[in-house]
Design a protein around this motif. Structure first.
Motif, mmCIF file in Angstrom:
data_model
loop_
_atom_site.group_PDB
_atom_site.id
_atom_site.type_symbol
_atom_site.label_atom_id
_atom_site.label_comp_id
_atom_site.label_asym_id
_atom_site.label_seq_id
_atom_site.Cartn_x
_atom_site.Cartn_y
_atom_site.Cartn_z
ATOM 1 N N MET A 135 27.499 65.909 -40.062
ATOM 2 C CA MET A 135 28.969 65.755 -40.361
ATOM 3 C C MET A 135 29.832 67.039 -40.490
ATOM 4 S SD MET A 135 28.234 62.497 -43.035
ATOM 5 C CE MET A 135 29.732 61.572 -42.631
ATOM 6 N N HIS A 136 31.398 66.865 -40.356
ATOM 7 C CA HIS A 136 31.841 68.114 -40.274
ATOM 8 C C HIS A 136 32.146 68.649 -41.786
ATOM 9 C CE1 HIS A 136 35.218 65.458 -42.039
ATOM 10 N NE2 HIS A 136 35.920 66.666 -42.121
ATOM 11 N N PHE A 137 32.307 67.908 -42.587
ATOM 12 C CA PHE A 137 32.383 68.700 -44.032
ATOM 13 C C PHE A 137 31.109 69.172 -44.637
ATOM 14 C CE2 PHE A 137 31.735 63.824 -44.618
ATOM 15 C CZ PHE A 137 30.483 63.955 -45.544
ATOM 16 N N ILE A 138 29.768 69.088 -44.034
ATOM 17 C CA ILE A 138 28.689 69.569 -44.713
ATOM 18 C C ILE A 138 28.660 71.162 -44.649
ATOM 19 C CG2 ILE A 138 27.430 69.674 -42.413
ATOM 20 C CD1 ILE A 138 25.105 68.932 -44.035
ATOM 21 N N PHE A 139 29.453 71.673 -43.794
ATOM 22 C CA PHE A 139 29.422 73.239 -43.869
ATOM 23 C C PHE A 139 30.437 73.824 -44.913
ATOM 24 C CE2 PHE A 139 28.128 72.148 -39.561
ATOM 25 C CZ PHE A 139 26.808 72.826 -39.350
ATOM 26 N N GLU A 140 31.338 72.762 -45.098
ATOM 27 C CA GLU A 140 32.248 73.081 -46.126
ATOM 28 C C GLU A 140 31.868 73.022 -47.352
ATOM 29 O OE1 GLU A 140 35.498 74.652 -45.883
ATOM 30 O OE2 GLU A 140 35.365 74.802 -43.693
ATOM 31 N N ALA A 141 30.808 71.948 -47.484
ATOM 32 C CA ALA A 141 30.351 71.748 -48.827
ATOM 33 C C ALA A 141 29.233 72.741 -49.261
ATOM 34 C CB ALA A 141 29.641 70.085 -48.924
ATOM 35 N N LEU B 273 28.632 72.893 -59.958
ATOM 36 C CA LEU B 273 29.370 71.893 -58.910
ATOM 37 C C LEU B 273 29.333 72.230 -57.369
ATOM 38 C CD1 LEU B 273 31.896 69.915 -58.405
ATOM 39 C CD2 LEU B 273 33.552 71.768 -58.764
ATOM 40 N N ALA B 274 28.909 73.528 -57.061
ATOM 41 C CA ALA B 274 28.761 73.567 -55.643
ATOM 42 C C ALA B 274 27.382 72.985 -54.890
ATOM 43 C CB ALA B 274 28.788 75.181 -55.363
ATOM 44 N N ARG B 275 26.336 73.205 -56.050
ATOM 45 C CA ARG B 275 24.987 72.436 -55.887
ATOM 46 C C ARG B 275 25.206 70.974 -55.426
ATOM 47 N NH1 ARG B 275 21.443 76.144 -59.774
ATOM 48 N NH2 ARG B 275 21.538 78.148 -58.337
ATOM 49 N N ALA B 276 25.927 70.424 -56.453
ATOM 50 C CA ALA B 276 26.041 69.061 -56.400
ATOM 51 C C ALA B 276 26.753 68.498 -55.277
ATOM 52 C CB ALA B 276 26.833 68.694 -57.585
ATOM 53 N N ARG B 277 28.106 69.075 -55.023
ATOM 54 C CA ARG B 277 28.682 68.871 -53.562
ATOM 55 C C ARG B 277 27.918 69.087 -52.336
ATOM 56 N NH1 ARG B 277 32.861 72.326 -54.108
ATOM 57 N NH2 ARG B 277 31.516 73.922 -52.863
ATOM 58 N N GLY B 278 27.182 70.183 -52.200
ATOM 59 C CA GLY B 278 26.292 70.373 -50.913
ATOM 60 C C GLY B 278 25.026 69.392 -51.144
ATOM 61 N N PHE B 279 24.618 69.036 -52.188
ATOM 62 C CA PHE B 279 23.703 68.029 -52.117
ATOM 63 C C PHE B 279 24.293 66.482 -51.662
ATOM 64 C CE2 PHE B 279 21.225 64.275 -54.275
ATOM 65 C CZ PHE B 279 19.963 64.540 -53.744
ATOM 66 N N THR B 280 25.335 66.208 -52.081
ATOM 67 C CA THR B 280 26.053 65.040 -51.683
ATOM 68 C C THR B 280 26.062 64.923 -50.204
ATOM 69 O OG1 THR B 280 26.780 64.920 -53.904
ATOM 70 C CG2 THR B 280 27.846 63.383 -52.276
ATOM 71 N N TYR C 149 33.654 61.358 -49.973
ATOM 72 C CA TYR C 149 33.320 62.459 -50.126
ATOM 73 C C TYR C 149 34.748 63.219 -50.514
ATOM 74 C CZ TYR C 149 32.810 67.704 -49.220
ATOM 75 O OH TYR C 149 32.833 68.989 -49.620
ATOM 76 N N ILE C 150 35.924 62.812 -50.118
ATOM 77 C CA ILE C 150 36.999 63.303 -50.326
ATOM 78 C C ILE C 150 37.569 62.639 -51.570
ATOM 79 C CG2 ILE C 150 39.760 63.154 -49.788
ATOM 80 C CD1 ILE C 150 39.064 63.175 -47.054
ATOM 81 N N LEU C 151 37.187 61.502 -51.994
ATOM 82 C CA LEU C 151 37.404 60.967 -53.308
ATOM 83 C C LEU C 151 36.680 61.618 -54.527
ATOM 84 C CD1 LEU C 151 38.499 58.750 -55.194
ATOM 85 C CD2 LEU C 151 36.751 57.413 -54.668
ATOM 86 N N LEU C 152 35.427 62.311 -54.089
ATOM 87 C CA LEU C 152 34.447 63.055 -55.111
ATOM 88 C C LEU C 152 35.076 64.549 -55.256
ATOM 89 C CD1 LEU C 152 31.173 61.343 -54.493
ATOM 90 C CD2 LEU C 152 32.566 60.716 -56.315
ATOM 91 N N PHE C 153 35.236 64.990 -54.069
ATOM 92 C CA PHE C 153 35.204 66.539 -54.033
ATOM 93 C C PHE C 153 36.696 66.889 -53.608
ATOM 94 C CE2 PHE C 153 30.654 65.402 -53.636
ATOM 95 C CZ PHE C 153 30.327 66.024 -55.030
ATOM 96 N N GLY C 154 37.533 66.170 -53.024
ATOM 97 C CA GLY C 154 38.877 66.639 -52.435
ATOM 98 C C GLY C 154 38.670 66.794 -51.056
#
Length: 460
Positions: free
Chosen positions: A1-7, A18-25, A303-308
């Protein structure tokens, strides 16, 4: 998915948790999406077709008469006559049913069979309207050896009647054609051979058989049907029947008109429309794209709802392909360029020492030939310059402070734009490529000049 690299990209001023939680999600969402996409692919592979049931009207030109197969076990039999009854109930008697009966070959396993064939359009059944159509066909029959038939069965001597659509009539197709039938057609053929719709006409009885055509549209398994763009079908027609029986009227048998018959049955069209069963795929490639796109949109919204929102990426695969190709090609020649650069640096160091010695000698000659200024000259110059310096010192300091603050704010703004809003990695790679492709001025390593700050677009 396109946001995985940004996460997986940690932004400034962000905590590690926060960075780890976003990447894991993001990774978990991607795995769920891939699993769902694989499930949709499996559904296309193991698709079970649905049946769409509809009705279609009998054409105004009528319905072609089916083949009527008649069989008797234990004895041969004869067709004394047949009568064609039109829509106005006018009767046309054909003695011996000449021109319509195919006697077939000799008996097989003690069974004698004949078939009534309308030869395509000679007899067209209808229910109303066109007076040239046939309302009913009556067939009169007689068994040659009733005693032999009675001895072969516990039931009353009778004639077994099976109606076939012309395309599935065993009197019209060869054994080779039977082997070439489609799986759906073989199923219909086997059902007919097992006498799914068989009727009987008993001795000294009159039987009325009503038939209803039906059509099964088997879906062709080709690429277009799998994609969902165009569906083509094999039409399989079959005949469904039901019967009613009464005793013959012995008071007025009318043997002179119909012959010396022992039983009679009639065949008529039951309805003015017929049922059509059409196969439809439940899952196609287009439905996969629709369901997959909906799931992708739902996961992106979560994803946007959780992390913007992730950073905007105005450059797609078509832009990055050229960069990936260039990086792979330049990697092969990187070691060679590195060696050439070392040779140039060594050459520069050697000439730099010689130039420094020459410059020092020239400075000594210049100092020796220059007269030092007198005290009066120095005092006069200091008096002339002191007043303008005092006036401009305060304004110069203010401008320097203002420029420093503006530069700091612009750098912060560019950092926020680069790290949080806009992905300019393609521009960085493009700028690096142009710098490597064009000849670059090599500065003096001993006296380096500050590298100009690059803006978010790469401009100075």
């Amino acid at each position: 998915m396109h946001f995985i690299f940004e996460a997986l990209h940690r932004r400034p001023l962000e905590s590690k948790s926060l960075a780890r939680a976003r990447g894991f999600t993001a990774v978990l969402m991607s795995c769920c999406f891939l699993a769902y996409f694989g499930y949709l692919l499996y559904q296309i592979y193991a698709d079970q077709t649905l049946l769409l049931i509809s009705t279609s009207n009998i054409p105004d030109t009528g319905y072609t008469s089916p083949d009527i197969e008649m069989c008797v076990v234990g004895s041969d039999f004869a067709i004394t006559s047949c009568a064609l009854i039109d829509m106005a109930y006018n009767e046309t008697v054909v003695p011996g049913c000449a021109g319509f009966i195919n006697p077939g070959s000799s008996a097989v396993y003690g069974e004698w069979c004949k078939v009534f064939q309308a030869n395509d359009s000679r007899v067209m059944f209808g229910t109303e309207g066109n007076m040239n159509l046939v309302r009913r066909v009556d067939i009169y029959w007689s068994i040659n050896n009733v005693t032999a038939v009675s001895a072969s069965s516990l039931a009353m001597p009778n004639v077994a009647i099976t109606t076939y659509a012309q395309e599935f009539s065993p009197w019209r197709i060869s054994p080779f054609d039977i082997q070439q039938l489609l799986p759906e057609q073989k199923g219909t053929w086997n059902s007919l051979q097992l006498q799914k719709y068989v009727s009987t006409s008993s001795l000294n009885d009159t039987t009325m058989i009503y038939f209803e055509p039906s059509r099964y549209r088997a879906l062709k398994r080709n690429a277009l049907s799998v994609i969902g763009l165009n569906n083509t079908f094999y039409d399989i027609d079959s005949i469904q029947t039901n019967q009613y029986a009464w005793e013959l009227n012995h008071l007025s048998p009318d043997f002179e008109k119909y012959g010396n018959y022992q039983g009679q049955f009639g065949l008529a069209l039951k309805t003015s429309n017929f049922q059509v069963q059409t196969e439809q795929r439940q899952h196609t490639v287009l439905s996969l794209l629709a369901l997959g796109g909906g799931a992708y949109g739902a996961m992106t919204a979560l994803y946007i709802l959780l992390f913007g929102t992730p950073r905007l990426t105005p450059f797609g695969v078509s832009h990055n392909l050229s960069m990936w190709f260039y990086r792979g090609r330049s990697k092969l020649s990187r070691s060679k360029n590195h060696q050439q650069q070392q040779q140039q640096e060594n050459y520069y160091d050697t000439h730099h020492i010689t130039n420094e010695k020459t410059i020092a000698i020239d400075e000594e000659d210049l100092l020796s030939s220059t007269r030092p200024p007198s005290d009066s000259d120095v005092y006069e110059l200091m008096y002339q310059d002191s007043k303008p310096l005092q006036q401009s010192s305060s304004s110069s300091l203010e401008r320097t402070e203002t420029n420093r603050q503006l530069e700091s704010r612009v750098e912060e703004l560019e950092m926020i734009l680069r790290e949080y809003f806009l992905n300019v990695e393609y521009l960085d790679a493009l700028r690096l490529r142009r710098q490597e492709a064009l000849p670059v001025y090599q500065q003096n390593p001993s006296n380096p000049t500050p590298t100009p700050r690059k803006s978010i677009t790469g401009k100075d």
